[in-house]
Write an enzyme that holds these catalytic residues in place. Sequence first.
Site, PDB file in Angstrom:
ATOM      1  NE  ARG A 142     112.226  24.500  47.483  1.00  0.00           N
ATOM      2  CZ  ARG A 142     112.675  23.301  47.143  1.00  0.00           C
ATOM      3  NH1 ARG A 142     113.931  23.147  46.777  1.00  0.00           N
ATOM      4  NH2 ARG A 142     111.889  22.261  47.235  1.00  0.00           N
ATOM      5  NE  ARG A 181     120.295  21.734  48.486  1.00  0.00           N
ATOM      6  CZ  ARG A 181     120.018  23.040  48.540  1.00  0.00           C
ATOM      7  NH1 ARG A 181     120.475  23.794  49.515  1.00  0.00           N
ATOM      8  NH2 ARG A 181     119.296  23.614  47.612  1.00  0.00           N
ATOM      9  CB  SER A 236     117.084  21.097  48.486  1.00  0.00           C
ATOM     10  OG  SER A 236     117.955  20.147  47.950  1.00  0.00           O
ATOM     11  CG  ASP A 256     115.580  18.770  41.867  1.00  0.00           C
ATOM     12  OD1 ASP A 256     116.665  19.379  41.852  1.00  0.00           O
ATOM     13  OD2 ASP A 256     114.485  19.358  41.969  1.00  0.00           O
ATOM     14  CG  ASP A 291     119.756  20.571  36.023  1.00  0.00           C
ATOM     15  OD1 ASP A 291     120.632  20.191  36.828  1.00  0.00           O
ATOM     16  OD2 ASP A 291     118.568  20.203  36.112  1.00  0.00           O
ATOM     17  CG  HIS A 292     120.999  21.937  39.973  1.00  0.00           C
ATOM     18  ND1 HIS A 292     120.138  21.233  39.175  1.00  0.00           N
ATOM     19  CD2 HIS A 292     120.283  22.284  41.076  1.00  0.00           C
ATOM     20  CE1 HIS A 292     118.956  21.149  39.778  1.00  0.00           C
ATOM     21  NE2 HIS A 292     119.016  21.776  40.922  1.00  0.00           N
TER      22      HIS A 292
HETATM   23  C1  MIC Z   1     116.322  23.291  44.578  1.00  0.00           C
HETATM   24  O1  MIC Z   1     115.452  23.725  43.823  1.00  0.00           O
HETATM   25  O2  MIC Z   1     116.423  23.614  45.771  1.00  0.00           O
HETATM   26  C2  MIC Z   1     117.309  22.291  44.036  1.00  0.00           C
HETATM   27  C3  MIC Z   1     118.627  22.944  43.958  1.00  0.00           C
HETATM   28  O3  MIC Z   1     116.927  21.914  42.734  1.00  0.00           O
HETATM   29  C4  MIC Z   1     117.324  21.088  44.959  1.00  0.00           C
HETATM   30  C5  MIC Z   1     118.327  20.068  44.608  1.00  0.00           C
HETATM   31  C6  MIC Z   1     119.712  20.352  45.083  1.00  0.00           C
HETATM   32  O4  MIC Z   1     119.899  20.907  46.146  1.00  0.00           O
HETATM   33  O5  MIC Z   1     120.638  19.962  44.358  1.00  0.00           O
HETATM   34  C7  MIC Z   1     115.976  20.386  45.086  1.00  0.00           C
HETATM   35  O6  MIC Z   1     114.958  20.987  44.832  1.00  0.00           O
HETATM   36  O7  MIC Z   1     115.940  19.216  45.500  1.00  0.00           O
HETATM   37 FE1  SF4 Z   2     116.719  24.032  39.171  1.00  0.00          FE
HETATM   38 FE2  SF4 Z   2     115.597  23.434  41.519  1.00  0.00          FE
HETATM   39 FE3  SF4 Z   2     115.373  25.862  40.463  1.00  0.00          FE
HETATM   40 FE4  SF4 Z   2     114.132  23.892  39.338  1.00  0.00          FE
HETATM   41  S1  SF4 Z   2     113.763  24.669  41.390  1.00  0.00           S
HETATM   42  S2  SF4 Z   2     115.285  25.467  38.268  1.00  0.00           S
HETATM   43  S3  SF4 Z   2     115.550  22.188  39.632  1.00  0.00           S
HETATM   44  S4  SF4 Z   2     117.245  24.882  41.182  1.00  0.00           S
END
Ligand code: MIC
Ligand code: SF4
Length: 756
Positions: free
Chosen positions: A448, A645, A643, A160, A95-96
């Site tokens: 976010r 990550r 995140s 995630d 998805d990312h």
């Molecule tokens: C996000 O919403 O910040 C992400 C991208 O989904 C991250 C995961 C990532 O950095 O791959 C998260 O929320 O953990």
């Molecule tokens: Fe994707 Fe993270 Fe955004 Fe949700 S918050 S849509 S998992 S990047």
Amino acid sequence: MAFDLDMIKQVYDRLSSRINAATQATGKPLTLTEKILYSHLTEGEAQNAYQRGTDYVDFAPDRVAMQDATAQMALLQFMQAGRPQVAVPSTVHCDHLIQAKIGATEDLSTAKDVNSEVYDFLSSVSDKYGLGFWKPGAGIIHQVVLENYAFPGGMMIGTDSHTPNAGGLGMIAIGVGGADACDVMAGLPWELKFPKLIGVHLTGKLSGWSSAKDVILKVAGILTVKGGTGAIVEYFGEGARSLSATGKGTICNMGAEIGATTSVFGYDEKIADYLRGTQRAEIADLADAIKQHLTGDDEVYAAPEQYFDQVIEINLSELEPHVNGPFTPDLAWPISKFATAVKENGWPAELEVGLIGSCTNSSYEDITRAASLAKQAIDKKLKTKAEYTVTPGSELVRYTVERDGYLDTFEQIGGVVLANACGPCIGQWARHTSDPTRKNSIITSFNRNFAKRNDGNPNTHAFVASPEIVTALAIAGDLTFNPLTDTLTNINGEQVKLDEPMGIELPIKGFAVEDAGYQAPAEDGSEVEVKVDPASSRLQLLAPFAAWEGTDLKGLRLLIKARGKCTTDHISMAGPWLKFRGHLDNISNNMLIGAINYFNNTPDSVKNQLNGEYGPVPATQRDYKANGIGSVVVGDENYGEGSSREHAAMEPRHLGVRAILVKSFARIHETNLKKQGMLAITFNDNADYEKVQEDDTFEINGLTEFAPGKQLTVVLNHADGTQDSFPVNHTYNAQQIEWFKAGGALNIIRKQMHAD
Ligand code: MIC
Ligand code: SF4
């Protein structure tokens, strides 16, 4: 794709027997959170006697879910664990990595092309080790999990931070780094500090413009981005029961923004309806049979202050729609005060883009409520002023809302339907703008809104609201518009008012889908070959990190003293860098490039102590590494917020940073650092942060007696020959100290594997 009913039965048997045992032993009523946690303790753990917020406890989660941008590293680690199959049901979701540019079809086909190497890797690893694989286009991890795998009373971890979305169906679902997922997939216990409990008592009922999103926007305002750290938030009360299951999911999802370990709702009729509506009536039947165990005890909810560490009261009947932002999700404004805030703070009032959808807000209910406003715009002859995009959370939702005509409504107001993926939410957005240096505003229904997150542009002011508020503001093209009270001028020059949005919780004709995008693993994966091209720029097999040298650390240089907010987006930016998530050395070139250097207030410009010159953070650190010199990163409060990550921990580890010294850490990031064998330490006295100077060399003493609860000492050797010395704290338990000594948790697993 089928959920595992036998597994759920086992979970429910254990739930019943453990709850009965706990109640018999203590006679104390239990919160829902305690019930689920107790029933997922490993067999070895004694029950029911944990110091909340202090004791580390071993759990055995039921499931693991991973998204493509984090799964690569998680699975690269798992491959080293030497297991033939995953120990618990696990899934991967693509998805990312899909960039939003033109629209769903084109963007998806480009992504399949550009990311083929990574998708092939993930698909073949899944095939080999027995993981379910959700192909690109299938949807965003949390929505797909909600539709297929989440179940009341279960426990899941996911790589995630928004994994808590499944709390909307009554599951304890926790976001973790890939190394944690690797442990659970390898059948090892999963450790968590026994959380504190925050109870949110919801009374009343939502009406009009207010929605579930406004609950969490308000909670974020109350608790702030670190107020939930180390806690699980349990929602209860008649108000909680009145919310749709997907609305509950929205609230739990965005609970990540207050740093909460997770959030959860008790099982109720709305959850049962959703389970039945998504072809899981068997689960609803099982849950109905033990429903008293799938919610907190009456005594708890009658006197919550006796059972929770903190209680918040929210009356849904009085809840106003909120808009949060810019730059942080906890700056909460009730809509009635927002226009003034925009004017007083000089935020750009013109709204350039409204974006709805994402894992947080793309349920059938969300889409239908937003579409009811789009329909009004058409009927009332309003011209939509801002650009408008829609990101469906899954193919199931997309197919269904298309069938029911809602996507067409969005398109009629100029809306662009993007692929079922993260897209703009994580900077996978080729935003076209005439002048990127212009201060500009966007509003999203995501979760976010850190600087640069959506489009990489520091001048973009991103706000967060419900899909219905986003839609109304996009129609108006104006952040100071309050749809509850204000009118708009239509193309005939008439003043018109938008009526309250109307939605439908679950599709009347049921959900439908042609191809949900699932691929089951091979029955026997032993013959499946997983290939990683050594010349690849996107995937790199992991080499073990070096073990601790056995001495205190001396002569470390200051790499950067970060000022203010330093989220994982600042430490390891997403957007264009997502493509290197499977290649540690390449992604390390983004290390801390977003962090603001305390000494010159500039990102990605730090002094190289070896030559006195200012240069990018990664290049400076590579120079230290080449010269065999370790370094220290210093940071502020809630370092590593956001995140899950683990790249934000692995990059400094890979490039030779030895310690991260901050005022406080966000939970997932702190664990990620520990797992990778880094030293994660905090100032005992926050005022010591001020003592750190640009040319300092550091000593970290006390490591030869490194022990739980025992402070270490940091010595700063300043350039003028003076010294400062102060104690620092850590939260390592005995096992985590072993990770540090071994150079990372994976080195221990590797060793065990060779011992077998
Ligand atoms: C996000 O919403 O910040 C992400 C991208 O989904 C991250 C995961 C990532 O950095 O791959 C998260 O929320 O953990
Ligand atoms: Fe994707 Fe993270 Fe955004 Fe949700 S918050 S849509 S998992 S990047």
